[in-house]
Motif scaffolding. Sequence first.
Motif, PDB file in Angstrom:
ATOM      1  N   ARG A  38     -11.244  23.466  -7.767  1.00 18.44           N
ATOM      2  CA  ARG A  38     -11.443  23.382  -6.337  1.00 18.44           C
ATOM      3  C   ARG A  38     -11.240  22.605  -6.186  1.00 18.44           C
ATOM      4  NH1 ARG A  38     -18.101  22.550  -6.157  1.00 18.44           N
ATOM      5  NH2 ARG A  38     -18.564  20.586  -7.232  1.00 18.44           N
ATOM      6  N   GLN A  39     -10.631  22.330  -4.512  1.00 19.11           N
ATOM      7  CA  GLN A  39      -9.930  21.177  -4.388  1.00 19.11           C
ATOM      8  C   GLN A  39     -10.303  21.114  -2.461  1.00 19.11           C
ATOM      9  OE1 GLN A  39      -5.849  21.665  -3.948  1.00 19.11           O
ATOM     10  NE2 GLN A  39      -5.466  18.746  -4.156  1.00 19.11           N
ATOM     11  N   VAL A  40     -10.816  19.525  -1.831  1.00 20.09           N
ATOM     12  CA  VAL A  40     -11.550  19.699  -0.824  1.00 20.09           C
ATOM     13  C   VAL A  40     -10.295  18.908  -0.219  1.00 20.09           C
ATOM     14  CG1 VAL A  40     -13.755  19.937  -1.237  1.00 20.09           C
ATOM     15  CG2 VAL A  40     -12.770  17.491  -1.541  1.00 20.09           C
ATOM     16  N   PRO A  41     -10.116  18.788   1.414  1.00 15.87           N
ATOM     17  CA  PRO A  41      -8.923  17.951   1.659  1.00 15.87           C
ATOM     18  C   PRO A  41      -9.044  16.540   1.186  1.00 15.87           C
ATOM     19  CG  PRO A  41     -10.031  19.517   3.803  1.00 15.87           C
ATOM     20  CD  PRO A  41     -10.474  20.046   1.788  1.00 15.87           C
ATOM     21  N   GLY A  42      -7.783  15.648   0.755  1.00 13.84           N
ATOM     22  CA  GLY A  42      -7.431  14.397   0.874  1.00 13.84           C
ATOM     23  C   GLY A  42      -8.601  14.204  -1.002  1.00 13.84           C
ATOM     24  N   LYS A  43      -8.744  15.126  -1.259  1.00 13.52           N
ATOM     25  CA  LYS A  43      -8.747  15.179  -2.815  1.00 13.52           C
ATOM     26  C   LYS A  43      -8.444  15.753  -4.079  1.00 13.52           C
ATOM     27  CE  LYS A  43     -13.872  13.685  -2.576  1.00 13.52           C
ATOM     28  NZ  LYS A  43     -14.806  13.712  -2.839  1.00 13.52           N
ATOM     29  N   GLU A  44      -7.825  15.397  -5.029  1.00 16.77           N
ATOM     30  CA  GLU A  44      -7.506  15.602  -6.314  1.00 16.77           C
ATOM     31  C   GLU A  44      -8.307  17.197  -6.577  1.00 16.77           C
ATOM     32  OE1 GLU A  44      -5.304  12.097  -8.406  1.00 16.77           O
ATOM     33  OE2 GLU A  44      -6.756  13.228  -9.926  1.00 16.77           O
ATOM     34  N   ARG A  45      -7.318  18.154  -7.338  1.00 20.35           N
ATOM     35  CA  ARG A  45      -7.910  19.431  -7.642  1.00 20.35           C
ATOM     36  C   ARG A  45      -9.119  18.972  -8.906  1.00 20.35           C
ATOM     37  NH1 ARG A  45      -4.131  24.135  -7.573  1.00 20.35           N
ATOM     38  NH2 ARG A  45      -3.816  23.732  -5.930  1.00 20.35           N
ATOM     39  N   GLU A  46      -9.961  19.847  -8.865  1.00 19.87           N
ATOM     40  CA  GLU A  46     -10.887  19.511 -10.342  1.00 19.87           C
ATOM     41  C   GLU A  46     -11.267  20.531 -11.045  1.00 19.87           C
ATOM     42  OE1 GLU A  46     -14.928  17.611  -9.459  1.00 19.87           O
ATOM     43  OE2 GLU A  46     -14.900  19.073  -7.777  1.00 19.87           O
ATOM     44  N   LEU A  47     -11.340  20.702 -11.890  1.00 19.83           N
ATOM     45  CA  LEU A  47     -11.975  21.302 -13.394  1.00 19.83           C
ATOM     46  C   LEU A  47     -13.364  21.665 -12.516  1.00 19.83           C
ATOM     47  CD1 LEU A  47     -10.931  23.798 -15.045  1.00 19.83           C
ATOM     48  CD2 LEU A  47     -11.410  21.542 -16.790  1.00 19.83           C
ATOM     49  N   VAL A  48     -13.922  22.880 -12.574  1.00 16.69           N
ATOM     50  CA  VAL A  48     -15.069  23.241 -12.441  1.00 16.69           C
ATOM     51  C   VAL A  48     -16.241  24.283 -13.685  1.00 16.69           C
ATOM     52  CG1 VAL A  48     -15.274  22.935 -10.137  1.00 16.69           C
ATOM     53  CG2 VAL A  48     -14.719  25.150 -10.590  1.00 16.69           C
ATOM     54  N   ALA A  49     -14.611  24.702 -14.355  1.00 16.29           N
ATOM     55  CA  ALA A  49     -15.261  25.984 -15.338  1.00 16.29           C
ATOM     56  C   ALA A  49     -13.511  26.149 -16.374  1.00 16.29           C
ATOM     57  CB  ALA A  49     -16.315  26.574 -14.734  1.00 16.29           C
ATOM     58  N   SER A  50     -14.000  26.186 -17.337  1.00 20.24           N
ATOM     59  CA  SER A  50     -12.875  26.608 -18.209  1.00 20.24           C
ATOM     60  C   SER A  50     -13.763  27.895 -19.293  1.00 20.24           C
ATOM     61  CB  SER A  50     -11.951  25.264 -18.586  1.00 20.24           C
ATOM     62  OG  SER A  50     -12.711  24.901 -19.432  1.00 20.24           O
ATOM     63  N   ILE A  51     -12.562  28.356 -20.000  1.00 16.68           N
ATOM     64  CA  ILE A  51     -13.041  29.498 -20.612  1.00 16.68           C
ATOM     65  C   ILE A  51     -11.792  29.846 -21.701  1.00 16.68           C
ATOM     66  CG2 ILE A  51     -12.441  31.805 -19.697  1.00 16.68           C
ATOM     67  CD1 ILE A  51     -15.072  32.770 -21.315  1.00 16.68           C
ATOM     68  N   THR A  52     -12.105  29.306 -22.846  1.00 14.71           N
ATOM     69  CA  THR A  52     -10.915  29.703 -24.097  1.00 14.71           C
ATOM     70  C   THR A  52     -10.784  31.086 -24.460  1.00 14.71           C
ATOM     71  OG1 THR A  52     -12.300  29.689 -26.349  1.00 14.71           O
ATOM     72  CG2 THR A  52     -11.657  27.529 -25.339  1.00 14.71           C
ATOM     73  N   SER A  53      -9.944  31.184 -25.485  1.00 21.05           N
ATOM     74  CA  SER A  53      -9.434  32.576 -25.592  1.00 21.05           C
ATOM     75  C   SER A  53     -10.829  33.286 -26.565  1.00 21.05           C
ATOM     76  CB  SER A  53      -8.235  33.181 -26.088  1.00 21.05           C
ATOM     77  OG  SER A  53      -8.432  32.507 -27.578  1.00 21.05           O
ATOM     78  N   GLY A  54     -11.399  32.437 -27.187  1.00 24.25           N
ATOM     79  CA  GLY A  54     -12.661  32.293 -27.578  1.00 24.25           C
ATOM     80  C   GLY A  54     -14.236  33.236 -27.622  1.00 24.25           C
ATOM     81  N   GLY A  55     -13.856  32.852 -25.662  1.00 24.72           N
ATOM     82  CA  GLY A  55     -15.173  32.798 -25.032  1.00 24.72           C
ATOM     83  C   GLY A  55     -15.728  31.492 -24.821  1.00 24.72           C
ATOM     84  N   SER A  56     -15.465  30.570 -25.430  1.00 21.72           N
ATOM     85  CA  SER A  56     -16.272  29.304 -25.374  1.00 21.72           C
ATOM     86  C   SER A  56     -16.051  28.340 -23.754  1.00 21.72           C
ATOM     87  CB  SER A  56     -15.371  28.046 -26.020  1.00 21.72           C
ATOM     88  OG  SER A  56     -16.761  28.677 -27.628  1.00 21.72           O
ATOM     89  N   THR A  57     -17.067  28.351 -23.279  1.00 26.18           N
ATOM     90  CA  THR A  57     -16.898  27.814 -21.918  1.00 26.18           C
ATOM     91  C   THR A  57     -17.044  26.459 -21.865  1.00 26.18           C
ATOM     92  OG1 THR A  57     -19.164  28.430 -21.820  1.00 26.18           O
ATOM     93  CG2 THR A  57     -17.952  30.145 -21.127  1.00 26.18           C
TER      94      THR A  57
END
Length: 125
Positions: A38-57
Motif C-alpha cells: 500500500r502507498q499513501v501520498p508522499g510515502k514509499e510503497r510498503e509491503l503489508v502481506a506476502s505469500i510464498t509459492s508454498g503458501g507461507s504467509t
Amino acid sequence: QVQLVESGGGLVQAGGSLRHSCVASGFAFSIYTMGWYRQVPGKERELVASITSGGSTYVAASVKGRLTISRDNAKNTLYLQMNNLKPEDTAVYYCGRGVDYYCEGLVCYLRSDYWGQGTQVTVSS
C-alpha cells in the motif's frame, strides 16, 4: 505479457471489511511469491502481506490480525481480506509479483517487478 489486474477496494466505514483480488496472467503464477503493498501520498510503497509459492504467509505488524493474504493457484488469483479497517488503512493498494524475498527476524521484504494497477481504499471514521 505479464499482467496483474486488481479488483476490490472502495469506501468503507471504520470497522468494516473489504476484499481485494488480483488476477495474474502471462506467467507461472504458482511458482512466485506474491505480495500486497500500500502507498499513501508522499510515502514509499510498503509491503503489508506476502505469500510464498508454498503458501507461507507474512503480514506486517501494523496490520496483523486484521489482514489475511491467500492465493488460489488454480485460478491464478491472489486475495487480500481486510477486516476491522481503520482510517490509517486508507491508501492505494497494489499487488506485486515477487522476485526477491527475504526475512530478517520478524520483518520480511519483497521486491516486485510487476504491479497491478492499484485500487483505492478509503476508510472513513
